[in-house]
Write a protein that holds these residues in place. Structure first.
Motif, PDB file in Angstrom:
ATOM      1  N   PRO A  47       0.692  -1.053   0.013  1.00 16.89           N
ATOM      2  CA  PRO A  47       0.171   0.015  -0.204  1.00 16.89           C
ATOM      3  C   PRO A  47       0.436   1.395  -0.081  1.00 16.89           C
ATOM      4  CG  PRO A  47       0.092  -1.628   2.227  1.00 16.89           C
ATOM      5  CD  PRO A  47       0.515  -2.024   1.272  1.00 16.89           C
ATOM      6  N   GLN A  48       2.253   1.219   1.122  1.00 12.35           N
ATOM      7  CA  GLN A  48       2.980   2.326   0.711  1.00 12.35           C
ATOM      8  C   GLN A  48       3.860   2.562  -0.755  1.00 12.35           C
ATOM      9  OE1 GLN A  48       5.632   3.400   4.034  1.00 12.35           O
ATOM     10  NE2 GLN A  48       4.899   1.665   4.478  1.00 12.35           N
ATOM     11  N   LEU A  49       3.430   1.460  -2.014  1.00 12.77           N
ATOM     12  CA  LEU A  49       4.377   1.593  -3.021  1.00 12.77           C
ATOM     13  C   LEU A  49       2.993   2.112  -3.635  1.00 12.77           C
ATOM     14  CD1 LEU A  49       5.733  -1.909  -3.881  1.00 12.77           C
ATOM     15  CD2 LEU A  49       6.377   0.303  -3.631  1.00 12.77           C
ATOM     16  N   VAL A  50       2.150   1.999  -3.866  1.00 14.22           N
ATOM     17  CA  VAL A  50       0.641   2.978  -4.637  1.00 14.22           C
ATOM     18  C   VAL A  50       0.429   4.573  -4.219  1.00 14.22           C
ATOM     19  CG1 VAL A  50      -1.879   2.931  -4.347  1.00 14.22           C
ATOM     20  CG2 VAL A  50      -1.016   0.525  -4.444  1.00 14.22           C
ATOM     21  N   LEU A  51       0.810   4.658  -2.573  1.00 13.48           N
ATOM     22  CA  LEU A  51       1.070   6.455  -2.633  1.00 13.48           C
ATOM     23  C   LEU A  51       1.711   6.947  -2.646  1.00 13.48           C
ATOM     24  CD1 LEU A  51      -0.821   6.065   1.623  1.00 13.48           C
ATOM     25  CD2 LEU A  51      -1.837   5.968  -0.767  1.00 13.48           C
ATOM     26  N   MET A  52       3.233   6.101  -2.443  1.00 14.71           N
ATOM     27  CA  MET A  52       4.572   6.975  -3.244  1.00 14.71           C
ATOM     28  C   MET A  52       4.242   6.903  -4.641  1.00 14.71           C
ATOM     29  SD  MET A  52       6.961   4.249  -1.094  1.00 14.71           S
ATOM     30  CE  MET A  52       8.016   4.887  -1.347  1.00 14.71           C
ATOM     31  N   ALA A  53       4.094   6.307  -5.299  1.00 15.26           N
ATOM     32  CA  ALA A  53       3.681   5.621  -6.853  1.00 15.26           C
ATOM     33  C   ALA A  53       2.950   6.886  -7.564  1.00 15.26           C
ATOM     34  CB  ALA A  53       3.170   4.981  -7.592  1.00 15.26           C
ATOM     35  N   CYS A  54       1.763   7.581  -6.585  1.00 14.04           N
ATOM     36  CA  CYS A  54       0.863   8.967  -6.877  1.00 14.04           C
ATOM     37  C   CYS A  54       1.201   9.391  -6.902  1.00 14.04           C
ATOM     38  CB  CYS A  54      -0.739   8.558  -5.728  1.00 14.04           C
ATOM     39  SG  CYS A  54      -1.552   9.647  -6.367  1.00 14.04           S
TER      40      CYS A  54
ATOM     41  N   ALA B   3      -5.518   7.770  -3.682  1.00 12.59           N
ATOM     42  CA  ALA B   3      -5.303   6.938  -3.789  1.00 12.59           C
ATOM     43  C   ALA B   3      -5.743   6.214  -2.343  1.00 12.59           C
ATOM     44  CB  ALA B   3      -3.751   6.866  -4.323  1.00 12.59           C
ATOM     45  N   ILE B   4      -5.871   6.307  -1.938  1.00  7.55           N
ATOM     46  CA  ILE B   4      -5.813   5.522  -0.760  1.00  7.55           C
ATOM     47  C   ILE B   4      -7.077   4.328  -0.351  1.00  7.55           C
ATOM     48  CG2 ILE B   4      -7.011   4.943   1.907  1.00  7.55           C
ATOM     49  CD1 ILE B   4      -5.978   8.081   1.777  1.00  7.55           C
ATOM     50  N   PRO B   5      -8.073   4.531  -1.235  1.00  8.14           N
ATOM     51  CA  PRO B   5      -8.933   3.091  -1.326  1.00  8.14           C
ATOM     52  C   PRO B   5      -7.978   1.831  -2.558  1.00  8.14           C
ATOM     53  CG  PRO B   5      -9.864   4.993  -2.414  1.00  8.14           C
ATOM     54  CD  PRO B   5      -8.943   5.573  -1.993  1.00  8.14           C
ATOM     55  N   ALA B   6      -7.201   2.912  -2.891  1.00 12.67           N
ATOM     56  CA  ALA B   6      -6.642   1.928  -3.526  1.00 12.67           C
ATOM     57  C   ALA B   6      -5.178   1.132  -2.747  1.00 12.67           C
ATOM     58  CB  ALA B   6      -5.687   2.533  -5.040  1.00 12.67           C
ATOM     59  N   ALA B   7      -4.177   1.783  -2.247  1.00 10.84           N
ATOM     60  CA  ALA B   7      -3.747   1.183  -1.236  1.00 10.84           C
ATOM     61  C   ALA B   7      -4.146  -0.181  -0.070  1.00 10.84           C
ATOM     62  CB  ALA B   7      -3.247   2.221  -0.621  1.00 10.84           C
ATOM     63  N   LEU B   8      -5.502   0.687   0.756  1.00 14.36           N
ATOM     64  CA  LEU B   8      -6.187  -0.463   1.126  1.00 14.36           C
ATOM     65  C   LEU B   8      -6.780  -1.894   0.105  1.00 14.36           C
ATOM     66  CD1 LEU B   8      -8.610   1.063   2.846  1.00 14.36           C
ATOM     67  CD2 LEU B   8      -6.514   1.273   3.735  1.00 14.36           C
TER      68      LEU B   8
ATOM     69  N   GLY C 258       5.907 -11.058  -7.661  1.00 14.77           N
ATOM     70  CA  GLY C 258       6.433  -9.795  -8.205  1.00 14.77           C
ATOM     71  C   GLY C 258       4.891  -8.964  -8.750  1.00 14.77           C
ATOM     72  N   ALA C 259       3.884  -9.368  -9.835  1.00 17.13           N
ATOM     73  CA  ALA C 259       2.625  -8.716  -9.642  1.00 17.13           C
ATOM     74  C   ALA C 259       1.703  -7.464  -9.376  1.00 17.13           C
ATOM     75  CB  ALA C 259       1.809  -9.753 -10.329  1.00 17.13           C
ATOM     76  N   LEU C 260       1.754  -7.546  -7.546  1.00 12.56           N
ATOM     77  CA  LEU C 260       1.637  -7.260  -6.624  1.00 12.56           C
ATOM     78  C   LEU C 260       2.377  -6.304  -6.643  1.00 12.56           C
ATOM     79  CD1 LEU C 260      -1.599  -7.300  -5.137  1.00 12.56           C
ATOM     80  CD2 LEU C 260      -0.440  -8.502  -3.961  1.00 12.56           C
ATOM     81  N   PHE C 261       3.386  -6.721  -6.683  1.00 11.19           N
ATOM     82  CA  PHE C 261       4.116  -4.870  -6.972  1.00 11.19           C
ATOM     83  C   PHE C 261       4.049  -4.661  -7.432  1.00 11.19           C
ATOM     84  CE2 PHE C 261       6.450  -7.402  -3.231  1.00 11.19           C
ATOM     85  CZ  PHE C 261       7.578  -6.732  -2.433  1.00 11.19           C
ATOM     86  N   ARG C 262       4.450  -4.699  -8.932  1.00 13.85           N
ATOM     87  CA  ARG C 262       3.761  -3.974 -10.158  1.00 13.85           C
ATOM     88  C   ARG C 262       2.525  -3.067  -9.878  1.00 13.85           C
ATOM     89  NH1 ARG C 262       6.282  -5.068 -15.500  1.00 13.85           N
ATOM     90  NH2 ARG C 262       4.084  -4.497 -17.429  1.00 13.85           N
ATOM     91  N   VAL C 263       1.481  -3.885  -9.917  1.00 14.18           N
ATOM     92  CA  VAL C 263      -0.095  -2.902 -10.090  1.00 14.18           C
ATOM     93  C   VAL C 263      -0.182  -2.133  -9.019  1.00 14.18           C
ATOM     94  CG1 VAL C 263      -1.286  -5.004  -8.213  1.00 14.18           C
ATOM     95  CG2 VAL C 263      -2.395  -3.667 -10.043  1.00 14.18           C
ATOM     96  N   SER C 264       0.044  -1.889  -7.665  1.00 14.35           N
ATOM     97  CA  SER C 264       0.976  -1.807  -6.663  1.00 14.35           C
ATOM     98  C   SER C 264       1.737   0.212  -6.823  1.00 14.35           C
ATOM     99  CB  SER C 264       1.118  -1.373  -5.424  1.00 14.35           C
ATOM    100  OG  SER C 264       0.920  -2.764  -4.461  1.00 14.35           O
ATOM    101  N   LEU C 265       2.626  -0.475  -7.944  1.00 11.82           N
ATOM    102  CA  LEU C 265       2.904   1.189  -8.124  1.00 11.82           C
ATOM    103  C   LEU C 265       1.589   2.049  -9.570  1.00 11.82           C
ATOM    104  CD1 LEU C 265       5.874  -0.206  -8.351  1.00 11.82           C
ATOM    105  CD2 LEU C 265       5.455   1.997  -7.659  1.00 11.82           C
ATOM    106  N   ARG C 266       1.470   0.960 -10.424  1.00 15.53           N
ATOM    107  CA  ARG C 266       0.615   1.182 -11.963  1.00 15.53           C
ATOM    108  C   ARG C 266      -0.579   1.477 -11.007  1.00 15.53           C
ATOM    109  NH1 ARG C 266       1.174   0.138 -16.881  1.00 15.53           N
ATOM    110  NH2 ARG C 266      -1.121  -0.260 -16.707  1.00 15.53           N
ATOM    111  N   LEU C 267      -1.709   1.097  -9.557  1.00 17.09           N
ATOM    112  CA  LEU C 267      -2.160   1.513  -9.854  1.00 17.09           C
ATOM    113  C   LEU C 267      -2.324   3.559  -9.031  1.00 17.09           C
ATOM    114  CD1 LEU C 267      -4.908  -0.859  -7.466  1.00 17.09           C
ATOM    115  CD2 LEU C 267      -4.656  -0.013  -9.529  1.00 17.09           C
ATOM    116  N   GLY C 268      -1.095   3.803  -8.557  1.00 21.05           N
ATOM    117  CA  GLY C 268      -0.708   4.557  -7.646  1.00 21.05           C
ATOM    118  C   GLY C 268      -0.407   6.287  -8.872  1.00 21.05           C
TER     119      GLY C 268
END
Length: 294
Positions: free
Chosen positions: A52-59, A69-74, A182-192
């Protein structure tokens, strides 16, 4: 060198995520008490909250509003928690310890653990659907579904189980973990990045970073299973070998596996060059992943 706690820059969103996660499972009386307790036990268990931090950091890195981006991070943390609960089941990896505590099926029971995973997966998509505007929410739902489905996370777990006690090449092992881990790392950054309306160049750079970081995370995880500290890890060590799992140390040896992890982290950091100093937190996270001991 080993690191237990992420550096301050990496953990900048940790409190925000913890509070939002707790609020996200304030369920009504329609949810049975035992199921609610098991959901909270699994989702709110102590963890690094890297995804979830990756989502917010990418955003933030791509100039977006972190609050959006918080809903996507959760959602990605819920998917991660669900995957761990199901991975630990007797029919899967059959683990009895996770994050220093009994696994969900040990603390409650196997049927409840299965239902916890089901509920968290559904809740994850309920959360990501809240992203605004609606057209971005739809895109994010599709991104997350692909990342956790039969060709990615679930497919990786299936391939991992099928490879037990079988010979496996390095390329085959990487293919497993590009999906399973890796897929979850990748999508975390993509979502943000998507929520921030990132450019194609920014998305490509973050995907390159994620691909290298995800593999490095798995290489280090395999090394820790061989030579880590069980007290720090919070789970049983040496289980990969006992279950006949293919790992990087088993195929390459420990020294070469460490060299591979260093190379992957270097490549991850190189991918961030287009962002300049703004990507310092992501670089720190990559270094933390390489030297973590939990």
């Amino acid at each position: 060198m080993s690191i237990t706690t992420p550096p301050a820059g990496v953990s900048s969103f940790r409190d925000l995520i913890e509070s939002a996660l707790a609020n996200s499972v304030q369920l009504s009386s329609d949810c049975p008490d035992r199921l609610r307790d098991a959901i909270e036990y699994s989702l709110l268990a102590p963890g690094k909250r890297l995804r979830p931090q990756l989502v917010l950091m990418a955003c933030e890195l791509c100039g977006g509003n972190v609050q959006q981006a918080i809903p996507a991070a959760l959602a990605v943390e819920m998917i991660h928690a669900y995957s761990l609960v199901h991975d630990d089941l007797p029919a899967m990896d059959n683990d009895d310890l996770r994050r220093g505590r009994p696994t969900c099926h040990k603390q409650f029971d196997e049927a409840t653990a299965i239902l916890v995973g089901d509920a968290l997966q559904a809740r994850a998509f309920e959360m990501v659907a809240q992203v605004q505007p609606p057209e971005i929410a739809a895109r994010c739902c599709a991104e997350l579904a692909r990342a956790v489905g039969s060709e990615a996370l679930v497919g990786g777990q299936s391939a991992d189980l099928a490879s037990e006690f079988q010979e496996c090449t390095l390329a085959e092992l990487e293919a497993i973990h590009r999906r399973k881990t890796g897929a979850l790392f990748r999508v975390s950054l993509r979502l943000g990045a998507i929520i921030a309306d990132a450019t194609d160049q920014q998305l490509a750079a973050l995907e390159d970073y994620a691909d290298n970081l995800g593999l490095a995370f798995q290489v280090v995880d395999d090394l820790l299973d061989v030579s880590g500290n069980e007290g720090h890890m919070g789970k049983r060590l040496g289980k990969d070998s006992a279950k006949g799992k293919n790992t990087y140390p088993a195929i390459l040896g420990e020294a070469a596996s460490r060299e591979l992890a260093e190379k992957l982290i270097e490549q991850a950091c190189t991918a961030l060059e287009i962002f300049g100093d703004k990507a310092t937190a992501l670089r720190e996270l990559a270094i933390f992943v390489r030297h973590r001991n939990t």
